[in-house]
Design a protein around this motif. Structure first.
Motif, PDB file in Angstrom:
ATOM      1  N   LEU A   6       0.815  -1.216   0.000  1.00  0.00           N
ATOM      2  CA  LEU A   6       0.000   0.000   0.000  1.00  0.00           C
ATOM      3  C   LEU A   6       0.850   1.268   0.000  1.00  0.00           C
ATOM      4  O   LEU A   6       0.596   2.194  -0.775  1.00  0.00           O
ATOM      5  N   GLU A   7       1.834   1.322   0.842  1.00  0.00           N
ATOM      6  CA  GLU A   7       2.674   2.522   0.951  1.00  0.00           C
ATOM      7  C   GLU A   7       3.458   2.763  -0.334  1.00  0.00           C
ATOM      8  O   GLU A   7       3.625   3.907  -0.765  1.00  0.00           O
ATOM      9  N   THR A   8       3.925   1.709  -0.975  1.00  0.00           N
ATOM     10  CA  THR A   8       4.661   1.852  -2.234  1.00  0.00           C
ATOM     11  C   THR A   8       3.762   2.447  -3.310  1.00  0.00           C
ATOM     12  O   THR A   8       4.169   3.367  -4.034  1.00  0.00           O
ATOM     13  N   TYR A   9       2.530   1.970  -3.415  1.00  0.00           N
ATOM     14  CA  TYR A   9       1.593   2.518  -4.396  1.00  0.00           C
ATOM     15  C   TYR A   9       1.243   3.965  -4.072  1.00  0.00           C
ATOM     16  O   TYR A   9       1.087   4.799  -4.963  1.00  0.00           O
ATOM     17  N   ARG A  10       1.123   4.285  -2.791  1.00  0.00           N
ATOM     18  CA  ARG A  10       0.811   5.656  -2.385  1.00  0.00           C
ATOM     19  C   ARG A  10       1.937   6.599  -2.800  1.00  0.00           C
ATOM     20  O   ARG A  10       1.699   7.643  -3.409  1.00  0.00           O
ATOM     21  N   ILE A  11       3.164   6.205  -2.514  1.00  0.00           N
ATOM     22  CA  ILE A  11       4.324   7.021  -2.878  1.00  0.00           C
ATOM     23  C   ILE A  11       4.434   7.149  -4.395  1.00  0.00           C
ATOM     24  O   ILE A  11       4.709   8.225  -4.928  1.00  0.00           O
ATOM     25  N   MET A  12       4.206   6.053  -5.100  1.00  0.00           N
ATOM     26  CA  MET A  12       4.267   6.070  -6.559  1.00  0.00           C
ATOM     27  C   MET A  12       3.257   7.078  -7.116  1.00  0.00           C
ATOM     28  O   MET A  12       3.580   7.876  -8.000  1.00  0.00           O
ATOM     29  N   GLY A  13       2.041   7.060  -6.604  1.00  0.00           N
ATOM     30  CA  GLY A  13       1.009   7.989  -7.065  1.00  0.00           C
ATOM     31  C   GLY A  13       1.370   9.437  -6.790  1.00  0.00           C
ATOM     32  O   GLY A  13       1.163  10.316  -7.637  1.00  0.00           O
ATOM     33  N   LEU A  14       1.928   9.696  -5.605  1.00  0.00           N
ATOM     34  CA  LEU A  14       2.353  11.053  -5.275  1.00  0.00           C
ATOM     35  C   LEU A  14       3.458  11.522  -6.210  1.00  0.00           C
ATOM     36  O   LEU A  14       3.477  12.683  -6.643  1.00  0.00           O
ATOM     37  N   LYS A  15       4.368  10.630  -6.548  1.00  0.00           N
ATOM     38  CA  LYS A  15       5.456  10.987  -7.460  1.00  0.00           C
ATOM     39  C   LYS A  15       4.946  11.232  -8.880  1.00  0.00           C
ATOM     40  O   LYS A  15       5.424  12.131  -9.567  1.00  0.00           O
ATOM     41  N   ILE A  16       3.992  10.445  -9.297  1.00  0.00           N
ATOM     42  CA  ILE A  16       3.397  10.661 -10.620  1.00  0.00           C
ATOM     43  C   ILE A  16       2.789  12.065 -10.661  1.00  0.00           C
ATOM     44  O   ILE A  16       3.014  12.822 -11.609  1.00  0.00           O
ATOM     45  N   GLY A  17       2.048  12.422  -9.634  1.00  0.00           N
ATOM     46  CA  GLY A  17       1.457  13.760  -9.567  1.00  0.00           C
ATOM     47  C   GLY A  17       2.512  14.854  -9.540  1.00  0.00           C
ATOM     48  O   GLY A  17       2.373  15.886 -10.201  1.00  0.00           O
ATOM     49  N   TYR A  18       3.578  14.624  -8.792  1.00  0.00           N
ATOM     50  CA  TYR A  18       4.664  15.601  -8.698  1.00  0.00           C
ATOM     51  C   TYR A  18       5.290  15.853 -10.070  1.00  0.00           C
ATOM     52  O   TYR A  18       5.425  17.007 -10.502  1.00  0.00           O
ATOM     53  N   TYR A  19       5.673  14.786 -10.749  1.00  0.00           N
ATOM     54  CA  TYR A  19       6.325  14.949 -12.055  1.00  0.00           C
ATOM     55  C   TYR A  19       5.352  15.473 -13.112  1.00  0.00           C
ATOM     56  O   TYR A  19       5.750  16.231 -14.004  1.00  0.00           O
ATOM     57  N   ARG A  20       4.087  15.108 -13.000  1.00  0.00           N
ATOM     58  CA  ARG A  20       3.090  15.632 -13.937  1.00  0.00           C
ATOM     59  C   ARG A  20       2.995  17.147 -13.811  1.00  0.00           C
ATOM     60  O   ARG A  20       3.043  17.875 -14.808  1.00  0.00           O
ATOM     61  N   ARG A  21       2.883  17.629 -12.572  1.00  0.00           N
ATOM     62  CA  ARG A  21       2.805  19.075 -12.351  1.00  0.00           C
ATOM     63  C   ARG A  21       4.107  19.760 -12.749  1.00  0.00           C
ATOM     64  O   ARG A  21       4.084  20.855 -13.316  1.00  0.00           O
ATOM     65  N   ASP A  56       2.988  -1.928 -17.543  1.00  0.00           N
ATOM     66  CA  ASP A  56       2.809  -1.258 -18.837  1.00  0.00           C
ATOM     67  C   ASP A  56       2.358   0.187 -18.639  1.00  0.00           C
ATOM     68  O   ASP A  56       2.877   1.104 -19.280  1.00  0.00           O
ATOM     69  N   THR A  57       1.393   0.391 -17.751  1.00  0.00           N
ATOM     70  CA  THR A  57       0.894   1.740 -17.499  1.00  0.00           C
ATOM     71  C   THR A  57       1.970   2.602 -16.859  1.00  0.00           C
ATOM     72  O   THR A  57       2.143   3.769 -17.225  1.00  0.00           O
ATOM     73  N   LEU A  58       2.711   2.050 -15.915  1.00  0.00           N
ATOM     74  CA  LEU A  58       3.800   2.805 -15.296  1.00  0.00           C
ATOM     75  C   LEU A  58       4.833   3.214 -16.343  1.00  0.00           C
ATOM     76  O   LEU A  58       5.308   4.351 -16.348  1.00  0.00           O
ATOM     77  N   LEU A  59       5.164   2.312 -17.250  1.00  0.00           N
ATOM     78  CA  LEU A  59       6.129   2.629 -18.307  1.00  0.00           C
ATOM     79  C   LEU A  59       5.567   3.684 -19.257  1.00  0.00           C
ATOM     80  O   LEU A  59       6.309   4.570 -19.721  1.00  0.00           O
ATOM     81  N   ASP A  60       4.277   3.629 -19.544  1.00  0.00           N
ATOM     82  CA  ASP A  60       3.642   4.650 -20.383  1.00  0.00           C
ATOM     83  C   ASP A  60       3.706   6.023 -19.705  1.00  0.00           C
ATOM     84  O   ASP A  60       3.990   7.034 -20.352  1.00  0.00           O
ATOM     85  N   ILE A  61       3.441   6.051 -18.410  1.00  0.00           N
ATOM     86  CA  ILE A  61       3.495   7.303 -17.649  1.00  0.00           C
ATOM     87  C   ILE A  61       4.917   7.848 -17.651  1.00  0.00           C
ATOM     88  O   ILE A  61       5.142   9.042 -17.883  1.00  0.00           O
ATOM     89  N   ALA A  62       5.882   6.976 -17.396  1.00  0.00           N
ATOM     90  CA  ALA A  62       7.283   7.397 -17.388  1.00  0.00           C
ATOM     91  C   ALA A  62       7.681   8.003 -18.730  1.00  0.00           C
ATOM     92  O   ALA A  62       8.326   9.061 -18.789  1.00  0.00           O
ATOM     93  N   LYS A  63       7.282   7.367 -19.811  1.00  0.00           N
ATOM     94  CA  LYS A  63       7.600   7.866 -21.145  1.00  0.00           C
ATOM     95  C   LYS A  63       6.929   9.218 -21.399  1.00  0.00           C
ATOM     96  O   LYS A  63       7.560  10.153 -21.894  1.00  0.00           O
ATOM     97  N   ALA A  64       5.653   9.327 -21.045  1.00  0.00           N
ATOM     98  CA  ALA A  64       4.905  10.567 -21.263  1.00  0.00           C
ATOM     99  C   ALA A  64       5.486  11.732 -20.467  1.00  0.00           C
ATOM    100  O   ALA A  64       5.448  12.875 -20.912  1.00  0.00           O
ATOM    101  N   LEU A  65       6.030  11.429 -19.293  1.00  0.00           N
ATOM    102  CA  LEU A  65       6.592  12.475 -18.442  1.00  0.00           C
ATOM    103  C   LEU A  65       8.097  12.642 -18.636  1.00  0.00           C
ATOM    104  O   LEU A  65       8.702  13.522 -18.017  1.00  0.00           O
TER     105      LEU A  65
END
Length: 78
Positions: A6-21, A56-65
């Protein structure tokens, strides 16, 4: 989802939001780039929602960002 992750997914989501912004993208813009809907991305980024995502989705997000995928898994930097 296993409770031990759970904590790993939470941190991952926060980081996705951080890099997106950091890249100046809205959730809608990033969702479009990865062919997902905005509610999916919103639930991934929300710290209080238990949402998994595929590699796959994580890799897509990484590529997009333009961020190496491993950055989303490390818990020692943002």
């Amino acid at each position: 989802m296993k409770s031990e992750h759970l904590e790993t997914y939470r941190i991952m989501g926060l980081k996705i939001g951080y890099y997106r912004r950091l890249r100046g993208l809205t959730q809608e813009q990033l969702a479009e780039k990865i062919d997902k809907n905005t509610s999916f991305l919103s639930s991934v980024e929300a710290p209080n929602v238990d949402r998994t995502l595929s590699l796959d989705t994580l890799l897509d997000i990484a590529k997009a960002l333009n961020v190496p995928a491993y950055k989303f898994l490390k818990d020692d930097d943002v």
